[in-house]
Each structure stands twice: as structure tokens, then as C-alpha cells.
Design a protein around this motif. Sequence first.
Motif, short mmCIF file in Angstrom:
data_model
loop_
_atom_site.label_atom_id
_atom_site.label_comp_id
_atom_site.label_asym_id
_atom_site.label_seq_id
_atom_site.Cartn_x
_atom_site.Cartn_y
_atom_site.Cartn_z
N ALA A 18 0.84 -1.21 0.00
CA ALA A 18 0.00 0.00 0.00
C ALA A 18 0.87 1.25 0.00
O ALA A 18 0.52 2.25 -0.65
N SER A 19 1.99 1.21 0.70
CA SER A 19 2.86 2.39 0.74
C SER A 19 3.50 2.65 -0.61
O SER A 19 3.70 3.82 -1.01
N VAL A 20 3.85 1.59 -1.34
CA VAL A 20 4.38 1.78 -2.70
C VAL A 20 3.33 2.44 -3.58
O VAL A 20 3.63 3.36 -4.36
N GLU A 21 2.09 1.99 -3.46
CA GLU A 21 1.02 2.59 -4.27
C GLU A 21 0.83 4.06 -3.91
O GLU A 21 0.66 4.91 -4.80
N GLN A 22 0.86 4.39 -2.62
CA GLN A 22 0.69 5.79 -2.21
C GLN A 22 1.88 6.65 -2.63
O GLN A 22 1.71 7.82 -2.99
N ARG A 23 3.06 6.07 -2.61
CA ARG A 23 4.24 6.82 -3.05
C ARG A 23 4.14 7.17 -4.53
O ARG A 23 4.46 8.29 -4.94
N ASP A 24 3.69 6.21 -5.33
CA ASP A 24 3.70 6.39 -6.78
C ASP A 24 2.46 7.12 -7.31
O ASP A 24 2.43 7.51 -8.47
N ALA A 25 1.44 7.25 -6.49
CA ALA A 25 0.22 7.96 -6.89
C ALA A 25 -0.12 8.96 -5.79
O ALA A 25 -0.80 8.62 -4.82
N PRO A 26 0.37 10.20 -5.89
CA PRO A 26 0.17 11.19 -4.82
C PRO A 26 -1.28 11.37 -4.41
O PRO A 26 -1.57 11.68 -3.25
N GLU A 27 -2.23 11.13 -5.34
CA GLU A 27 -3.63 11.32 -5.00
C GLU A 27 -4.14 10.28 -3.99
O GLU A 27 -5.21 10.44 -3.40
N LEU A 28 -3.34 9.22 -3.77
CA LEU A 28 -3.74 8.18 -2.80
C LEU A 28 -3.23 8.48 -1.39
O LEU A 28 -3.65 7.82 -0.43
N ARG A 29 -2.34 9.42 -1.26
CA ARG A 29 -1.74 9.68 0.05
C ARG A 29 -2.79 10.23 1.02
O ARG A 29 -3.57 11.10 0.66
#
Length: 378
Positions: A18-29
Motif C-alpha cells: 500500500a505504501s508503494v502505491e501511495q508513493r507512486d500515486a500522490p492522490e492516494l496519500r
Amino acid sequence: MPAAPRKILHVDMDAFYASVEQRDAPELRGRPVVVAWRGARSVVCAASYEARRFGVRSAMPAMTAERLCPQAVFVPPDFPRYKTVSRQVRAIFARHTDLIEPLSLDEAYLDVTRSFTALPSATATAEAIRQAIREETGLTASAGVAPNKFLAKIASDWNKPDGLFVIRPSMVDVFLAPLPTGKLPGVGKVMRSRLSALGVETVGQLRELEAARLEQLFGRWGRRLHELAHGIDEQPVQPRRPTLQISSEDTFAQDLPLAELGPAVRQLAHKTWASYLAERRREPGRIARTVVLKLKTANFRILTRSQTLPLPPASAQDLAAIAWALHERVELPDSTRYRLAGVGLGGFVEADLFTAQRALFDAQGAPLPDGATDSASA
């Protein structure tokens, strides 16, 4: 003189996928992210800390996660990307020691008793590793520092996320005493219940039972319990644990009869074969001779059928044919429906030893000692 205590780290990436996804897609942070395929049969691969506040956890059904957190953002897993990041993290570990025991893509044990660096302590080493991970990958990791593996693993979870906890040798007894017995590795629900029946709820209470008594009650595992209660764990960090089995499995969108599982089994066999070839490149000296077919019925009964062969499978097609043939040894009614299938390769042996043994028996005109043995379990 007694040996000096080892210095062991357990480094665990925080909500890795999940952290990789949030890192690579700022809108998910800052949003609740669930890494999972959507669907009735999907399970959660990972959940961000925002999603965990709603009770979402890894391995729970995706539909349950959606019910607990309707506003969650579901992201399909991207394992090649996670593996790339995992290699980056392991490269950071390797700057400090070559005694690295990966447990999964996102966690590992490190023995830094003799570190490659001039850092003054294991704590400083853990801090340096965490800082490098943050700077080079944009992710956070938690770490535990302790004189052995099981204590280091407990410690890494103590200040999550993005935390560090140190258990010094002088702290071990005091630290362990109040912990519930379930914190000890291998103590699950059943063992906790059995210990509770003895009036044992904490590690301190477990420590009061003599080793002989525990061994009488639980066999060799009782001796291991006694050691863990006293903070003893002599298991070394093993940089290259030999692979025991390679497998692939899949949960179907709907339950299927056995006769319709052929295409799925063949597809899984090809996935397993690709992983086996990658393993052979890493360890060319070992070959697998046992083919395993795993099935899970609609009511969650698990069956395995296996065959150990005189010669290892030669191709993905060979593996697929052998795996599918094993379905003929399933003796459940035709009305049984199956929700999952898996194909595995195991029974690893040293290639040189196997070749020499085969040459010997061929010369004598005799079969290999365990040629073509079968096994089944349910």
C-alpha cells in the motif's frame, strides 16, 4: 568465557504494498488504500494505515474490507513493482552485512554482530538502514534490535509505523515477563488455550513452569517454549535458506466441479514452472522431483495429492500433465465443488547427488530407492 550476545535486526517495511502505491500515486496519500483485486473471492494483500483504522487487515476477504471501509480505494497488486523496490531495500541491507535472511518481500533478519561499516552499535546501524530506505525509496521501515531473532521480530512491531525499538540483553527478562504468551512465535490460538487451562496467560507465568514439566505436556515443543520464555533463541540468521517448495494457486470466481479444473491446473503449472526456472538460475545445483496438486472445496476442506518421480519434470507441459493426472486420485463425490486449485513442485534434491545415484542404480538395473512414490493427504 561466554560468547558475546549477537546483534540481530529485524527490518519490516510499513504497509509495504500500500505504501508503494501511495508513493507512486500522490492522490492516494492520506486515503484508505486496499491492495486487492475486487470480487467475491479476492483477499486483501495489504492495507494502508488509513484503512487499518477501519479494521481492514491483510488476508481478509476483499468484500469484508469493502464493507468495513466503503470509502477505501482498491488498487490491484503490482508484484513486479514491489519486487523491484524489495531489491532496492536488500541492496541497502547488503552495505552493512552479508548475513541477511529475507522472510518475504518486505521483511528480513540481519546479523550485524560484525558489520561492514564503522557504525558504533546495532542501534546506529538500524537507524542508518531506516534513513537510507527513506531517502532512496521514499518509504518507511520499522526495525527491532535484539540479541536474537524472535526478540528482534517482536521489537520491530513495537513502535510501528516508522519506528525503532531496542531490547538490550539486560532488558530481556523484564521485557518478556508481562507479554501475553501469544507474542511467542508458534503460540497460536490452540496453544494459548492449552496454556490458559494451566493458568498461564503471560510469559512470566510460563517461565514459572519447569522445562521438564513443559516437555511432559507438550513434547519437544515444551522445551522450545521454556527457552522462548527465558528469551533464548539460538537460531542463526540464514542468508540462503534452501527452497522447499514452489507453487502457484488461484481462487476461482465461482465454485467448479473437478472435471472442469483442467485449464486452471495447466495455467497454474506454467506459472509454477516459470518460478522454478528462476529458482534454478539462482540455485542451479538443486532440482525438484515431487509434483503437488492442491485443491480446496467449497466448504474449505483442503486436499493435496502428490507424486515423487524417478525423473524430474522436463517442461511446463510435463508438469501440467502430471499435476492434472493427480486429480484422478481425488475420491470425493462428483457433486463436490472446488473454490481453489494450486500446483507445486517440491522434493528438492542436489542435482549432482541425484545424477550419481541414478547412474549407480541404472548400472545395477535397479529402480531408484524412492522411484515414483505417491502420497495423499486431506
